[in-house]
Design a protein around this motif. Structure first.
Motif, short mmCIF file in Angstrom:
data_model
loop_
_atom_site.label_atom_id
_atom_site.label_comp_id
_atom_site.label_asym_id
_atom_site.label_seq_id
_atom_site.Cartn_x
_atom_site.Cartn_y
_atom_site.Cartn_z
N GLN A 155 0.87 -1.17 0.00
CA GLN A 155 0.00 0.00 0.00
C GLN A 155 0.91 1.23 0.00
O GLN A 155 1.92 1.26 0.70
N ALA A 156 0.58 2.23 -0.77
CA ALA A 156 1.46 3.39 -0.96
C ALA A 156 0.85 4.66 -0.38
O ALA A 156 -0.35 4.74 -0.14
N ASN A 157 1.70 5.64 -0.21
CA ASN A 157 1.29 6.99 0.11
C ASN A 157 1.27 7.79 -1.18
O ASN A 157 2.18 7.67 -2.00
N VAL A 158 0.23 8.60 -1.37
CA VAL A 158 0.12 9.46 -2.54
C VAL A 158 0.29 10.89 -2.04
O VAL A 158 -0.51 11.36 -1.23
N LEU A 159 1.35 11.55 -2.51
CA LEU A 159 1.70 12.87 -2.02
C LEU A 159 1.57 13.90 -3.14
O LEU A 159 2.14 13.72 -4.22
N LEU A 160 0.83 14.95 -2.91
CA LEU A 160 0.72 16.09 -3.82
C LEU A 160 1.59 17.20 -3.24
O LEU A 160 1.35 17.66 -2.11
N LEU A 161 2.64 17.59 -4.00
CA LEU A 161 3.64 18.53 -3.49
C LEU A 161 3.83 19.70 -4.44
O LEU A 161 3.89 19.49 -5.66
N ASP A 162 3.97 20.91 -3.90
CA ASP A 162 4.36 22.03 -4.74
C ASP A 162 5.87 21.96 -4.98
O ASP A 162 6.55 21.08 -4.45
N SER A 163 6.40 22.85 -5.79
CA SER A 163 7.81 22.78 -6.20
C SER A 163 8.77 22.79 -5.02
O SER A 163 9.70 21.97 -4.96
N SER A 164 8.57 23.69 -4.08
CA SER A 164 9.47 23.78 -2.93
C SER A 164 9.45 22.50 -2.11
O SER A 164 10.50 21.96 -1.75
N ALA A 221 -2.93 5.68 0.60
CA ALA A 221 -3.98 5.29 -0.34
C ALA A 221 -4.77 4.13 0.26
O ALA A 221 -4.25 3.02 0.37
N LEU A 222 -5.98 4.41 0.68
CA LEU A 222 -6.82 3.38 1.30
C LEU A 222 -7.75 2.71 0.31
O LEU A 222 -8.47 1.79 0.68
N SER A 223 -7.75 3.18 -0.94
CA SER A 223 -8.56 2.57 -1.98
C SER A 223 -7.81 2.66 -3.30
O SER A 223 -6.76 3.30 -3.39
N GLU A 224 -8.35 2.03 -4.32
CA GLU A 224 -7.70 2.04 -5.64
C GLU A 224 -7.69 3.42 -6.27
O GLU A 224 -6.79 3.76 -7.01
N ARG A 225 -8.70 4.22 -6.00
CA ARG A 225 -8.83 5.54 -6.61
C ARG A 225 -8.70 6.62 -5.54
O ARG A 225 -9.37 6.58 -4.53
N ILE A 226 -7.84 7.58 -5.80
CA ILE A 226 -7.63 8.70 -4.88
C ILE A 226 -7.98 9.98 -5.64
O ILE A 226 -7.53 10.18 -6.76
N ILE A 230 3.30 14.80 -8.14
CA ILE A 230 2.72 13.66 -7.43
C ILE A 230 3.86 12.70 -7.13
O ILE A 230 4.64 12.34 -8.02
N ALA A 231 3.97 12.28 -5.88
CA ALA A 231 4.94 11.26 -5.49
C ALA A 231 4.17 10.06 -4.97
O ALA A 231 3.25 10.21 -4.16
N ILE A 232 4.50 8.90 -5.47
CA ILE A 232 3.95 7.64 -4.97
C ILE A 232 5.06 7.03 -4.12
O ILE A 232 6.12 6.68 -4.62
N ASP A 233 4.82 6.93 -2.84
CA ASP A 233 5.88 6.64 -1.87
C ASP A 233 5.53 5.40 -1.05
O ASP A 233 4.42 5.28 -0.55
N LEU A 234 6.47 4.50 -0.92
CA LEU A 234 6.27 3.28 -0.12
C LEU A 234 6.84 3.42 1.29
O LEU A 234 6.99 2.43 2.00
N GLY A 235 7.18 4.64 1.68
CA GLY A 235 7.66 4.87 3.04
C GLY A 235 8.97 4.17 3.35
O GLY A 235 9.19 3.73 4.47
N GLY A 236 9.84 4.05 2.37
CA GLY A 236 11.14 3.41 2.59
C GLY A 236 11.15 1.91 2.38
O GLY A 236 12.21 1.29 2.40
N GLU A 237 10.00 1.31 2.21
CA GLU A 237 9.91 -0.13 1.97
C GLU A 237 10.13 -0.43 0.50
O GLU A 237 9.93 0.41 -0.36
N SER A 238 10.51 -1.64 0.20
CA SER A 238 10.59 -2.07 -1.20
C SER A 238 9.29 -2.75 -1.57
O SER A 238 8.57 -3.25 -0.71
#
Length: 67
Positions: free
Chosen positions: A5-14, A32-37, A49-57
């Motif tokens: 399960q991944a984290n979906v992060l919306l980030l500005d440039s900074s 992401a608690l569901s298929e669609r965010i 947009i960053a899709i992040d596994l929190g350091g996990e593989s």
């Protein structure tokens, strides 16, 4: 195959630069608690947009669409 399960992060440039440099950053979104965010862009800027596994593989599939 999706095995995490991944984290979906919306980030500005900074904040995207802070994220890339492993510094403290602010974002919109989260786990992401569901298929669609659905994320709403809070103000006019260049966004990342960053899709992040929190350091996990693991393996994930993702796509982004703008409406």
């Amino acid at each position: 195959m999706v095995d995490k399960q991944a984290n979906v992060l919306l980030l500005d440039s900074s904040n995207f630069n802070y994220y890339r440099n492993l510094q403290s950053f602010n974002y919109y979104g989260g786990q992401a608690l569901s298929e669609r965010i659905l994320l709403t862009v809070p103000y006019d800027a260049h966004w990342f947009i960053a899709i992040d596994l929190g350091g996990e593989s693991g393996h994930i599939n993702s796509s982004v669409s703008v409406a």
